[in-house]
Design an enzyme around this catalytic site. Sequence first.
Site, PDB file in Angstrom:
ATOM      1  N   GLN A 159      -2.806   6.784  17.985  1.00 22.98           N
ATOM      2  CA  GLN A 159      -3.736   5.972  17.200  1.00 22.98           C
ATOM      3  C   GLN A 159      -4.296   4.789  17.993  1.00 22.98           C
ATOM      4  O   GLN A 159      -4.748   3.803  17.405  1.00 22.98           O
ATOM      5  CB  GLN A 159      -3.057   5.475  15.924  1.00 22.98           C
ATOM      6  CG  GLN A 159      -2.636   6.586  14.985  1.00 22.98           C
ATOM      7  CD  GLN A 159      -2.133   6.062  13.655  1.00 22.98           C
ATOM      8  OE1 GLN A 159      -2.888   5.574  12.823  1.00 22.98           O
ATOM      9  NE2 GLN A 159      -0.833   6.161  13.452  1.00 22.98           N
ATOM     10  N   ARG A 181      -5.883   9.848   7.629  1.00 26.20           N
ATOM     11  CA  ARG A 181      -6.057   8.909   6.509  1.00 26.20           C
ATOM     12  C   ARG A 181      -5.891   9.649   5.181  1.00 26.20           C
ATOM     13  O   ARG A 181      -5.701   9.022   4.138  1.00 26.20           O
ATOM     14  CB  ARG A 181      -7.455   8.270   6.518  1.00 26.20           C
ATOM     15  CG  ARG A 181      -7.850   7.426   7.723  1.00 26.20           C
ATOM     16  CD  ARG A 181      -6.808   6.420   8.113  1.00 26.20           C
ATOM     17  NE  ARG A 181      -5.917   6.979   9.122  1.00 26.20           N
ATOM     18  CZ  ARG A 181      -4.700   6.512   9.372  1.00 26.20           C
ATOM     19  NH1 ARG A 181      -4.208   5.520   8.671  1.00 26.20           N
ATOM     20  NH2 ARG A 181      -3.944   7.058  10.311  1.00 26.20           N
ATOM     21  N   LYS A 186       6.422   2.901   9.730  1.00 28.77           N
ATOM     22  CA  LYS A 186       6.740   2.029  10.856  1.00 28.77           C
ATOM     23  C   LYS A 186       6.911   0.573  10.430  1.00 28.77           C
ATOM     24  O   LYS A 186       7.812  -0.118  10.923  1.00 28.77           O
ATOM     25  CB  LYS A 186       5.675   2.131  11.948  1.00 28.77           C
ATOM     26  CG  LYS A 186       4.307   1.610  11.583  1.00 28.77           C
ATOM     27  CD  LYS A 186       3.352   1.717  12.758  1.00 28.77           C
ATOM     28  CE  LYS A 186       1.988   1.153  12.406  1.00 28.77           C
ATOM     29  NZ  LYS A 186       2.022  -0.256  12.000  1.00 28.77           N
ATOM     30  N   THR A 187       6.057   0.086   9.506  1.00 33.70           N
ATOM     31  CA  THR A 187       6.174  -1.307   9.063  1.00 33.70           C
ATOM     32  C   THR A 187       7.480  -1.525   8.330  1.00 33.70           C
ATOM     33  O   THR A 187       8.161  -2.541   8.521  1.00 33.70           O
ATOM     34  CB  THR A 187       4.986  -1.691   8.153  1.00 33.70           C
ATOM     35  OG1 THR A 187       3.764  -1.489   8.872  1.00 33.70           O
ATOM     36  CG2 THR A 187       5.074  -3.151   7.745  1.00 33.70           C
ATOM     37  N   ASP A 229       4.534  -5.239  16.495  1.00 35.64           N
ATOM     38  CA  ASP A 229       3.933  -4.145  15.740  1.00 35.64           C
ATOM     39  C   ASP A 229       2.672  -3.654  16.459  1.00 35.64           C
ATOM     40  O   ASP A 229       2.071  -4.387  17.247  1.00 35.64           O
ATOM     41  CB  ASP A 229       3.562  -4.653  14.341  1.00 35.64           C
ATOM     42  CG  ASP A 229       3.242  -3.536  13.360  1.00 35.64           C
ATOM     43  OD1 ASP A 229       3.545  -2.368  13.664  1.00 35.64           O
ATOM     44  OD2 ASP A 229       2.709  -3.846  12.282  1.00 35.64           O
ATOM     45  N   GLU A 230       2.251  -2.412  16.193  1.00 35.43           N
ATOM     46  CA  GLU A 230       1.020  -1.830  16.767  1.00 35.43           C
ATOM     47  C   GLU A 230       0.964  -2.018  18.290  1.00 35.43           C
ATOM     48  O   GLU A 230      -0.064  -2.417  18.854  1.00 35.43           O
ATOM     49  CB  GLU A 230      -0.229  -2.448  16.114  1.00 35.43           C
ATOM     50  CG  GLU A 230      -0.303  -2.279  14.612  1.00 35.43           C
ATOM     51  CD  GLU A 230      -0.639  -0.863  14.164  1.00 35.43           C
ATOM     52  OE1 GLU A 230      -0.712   0.032  15.022  1.00 35.43           O
ATOM     53  OE2 GLU A 230      -0.804  -0.655  12.947  1.00 35.43           O
TER      54      GLU A 230
END
Length: 601
Positions: free
Chosen positions: A240, A553, A31-32, A209-210
């Site tokens: 998330q 993770r 995504k980044t 973002d996020e």
Amino acid sequence: MHEIKLNNKQREAVEHGQGPLLIAAGAGSGKTRTLTQRLINLIKSGISPENIIAITFTNKAANEMRSRISSANLLRSHLDRLFVGTFHSLGARILKAEAKYLDRNSNYAIYDDDDSMSLVKKITKEMDLSKDQFNPAVIQAVISKTKSELKEEPSGKIYSFVFKKYEEALVENNAFDFDDLIQKVVVLFQQNPAILNKYQTLWKHILVDEFQDVNTSQYQMIKMLAQKHQNLAVVGDDFQSIFAFRGADFRNFLNFEKDWPKAKVILLEENYRSTNNILKAANGVIRNNKLQKPKTLWTNNGGGDTIKVIAASYDNDEAEWVVKKIIELMRAGDPLNKIAIIYRTNAQSRAVEQNLISAGLPYKIFGGIRFYDRKEIKDIVAAIRLTNNPKDSVSAERLMKNLPKKSARKIVEDMPRLGKEYNILELINYFLEETDYFEYLEKHQKNPEERIENINELIVFAGQFVKQGGTTSFLEQIALASSADLPAEALAKEGSYSNPAVNLMSIHIAKGLEFQSVFVIGCDEGTLPHHRSYEERGGLEEERRLMYVAMTRAEKNLFLSFNKMASRFLYEIPPELVEFIQLKSQRKDYLDEEEEWIDYQ
């Protein structure tokens, strides 16, 4: 710079033209990279950098984005003209220019939680309020919630009165608290349409973002800014969203298409991090949440090993097995720094720590006291803040309270004058010498060596701000340091990825990180999900998202252990993906009957 390879969905998001865009990006889906490439693409298409803002939740994420932009040689020169930063740094920038409309000047102080608490305590003391009936920590939380939810005042006569006094005190001290950096901007826009129009006209493209972690006031701020051009591109993953306790409301993510009817929605479902078995297991858990934007992660990484579920009698048995397995992985060639032990609550680390120590394995815990929250750092920063803002009574009172009165008075009197003559390093040195601060630490603190090391680290950091006007930038960077930065900053700073040490952290701290092997300990009913979630609205779904974050993770190996009663989330993993290890008999087999989970308690 070599060309960044994008998959079809990523490219679609990057090349989207005008209008609102929701990028629903699964864990490990890049995504980044996608958001950064979209920003780069906007500039290459002719959009001026001054007309773009990219908003992140942490300084680390902002720095990563800047670094990626800088590596695109054609765009390196545009960095100074482009805003890439946190919500709070954006708010601070706006307030710096418009502070007069809120009865402050541009040299205002930014009060952190400790400063706010000091102010609350001072007000409650003046009002002679009982601490038992009106706990200052509760009052502070009420004030913060009032601001983040954009309410005019809290309910309850006493809370409302304290809130009013608190706001008056901030004005008197030429200060904003951390919540003000968003809430006061929204108020400013609501009361001054011309100012809102100025920023709407300037910022034609907004990237966030996020997005699943935005709270009410943050969303309102970006919603108002984007209203004119409608070019709001957000990326996030509702799976998330695990920060409800901070005020995050993932319904902003789920309701995006209602708020922006013309929105384009793109799902990023290809995962580049984990094995297929890990993703199938995580998908099996998260699909049980009712409130979500459905997506199914997949990968080309191959199936990988089964998910190991370990049943123990006691937490020490569980921890002992985990440490033995880590030694086994280490002997097989896996670096310790690529191994993480993750837990729901920090108290769970005790048994694991003891067993790691007994085995002689080094480890690092992330999530302790933050650097800028440490007493010695806050004392120095309080003194430096007086150079910029002599009206800052909270900083003055901290020094008077913590230092010998004679030294404190001299610092409070001298700093405003010295701020015009000395650079930041000279100011810190003056404070240390004038107060005999190292001697003070030796006399009054149990760990003076560690605290002196912290001060030396602060001096190294301050060395970046020696130039003219550097003191202001130094103070702003410290004030904007966010707790969400802690794990990534600490990992980078302490060299966890190069030093041989096992990583220990809570699930909240682990978000955004990845490790080759992950042990999620304490997967017990009552711990994960936590018993407090049983009666909270949406609590169990939030806990399930925590489980999902913990599982995703892992890149290669995932171990889930419990020591009392197996968590309901373990039942949600498809049985064919699980290898069940029952420590009592050291028996291993594949779990295919639910009774086997219950049998061992």
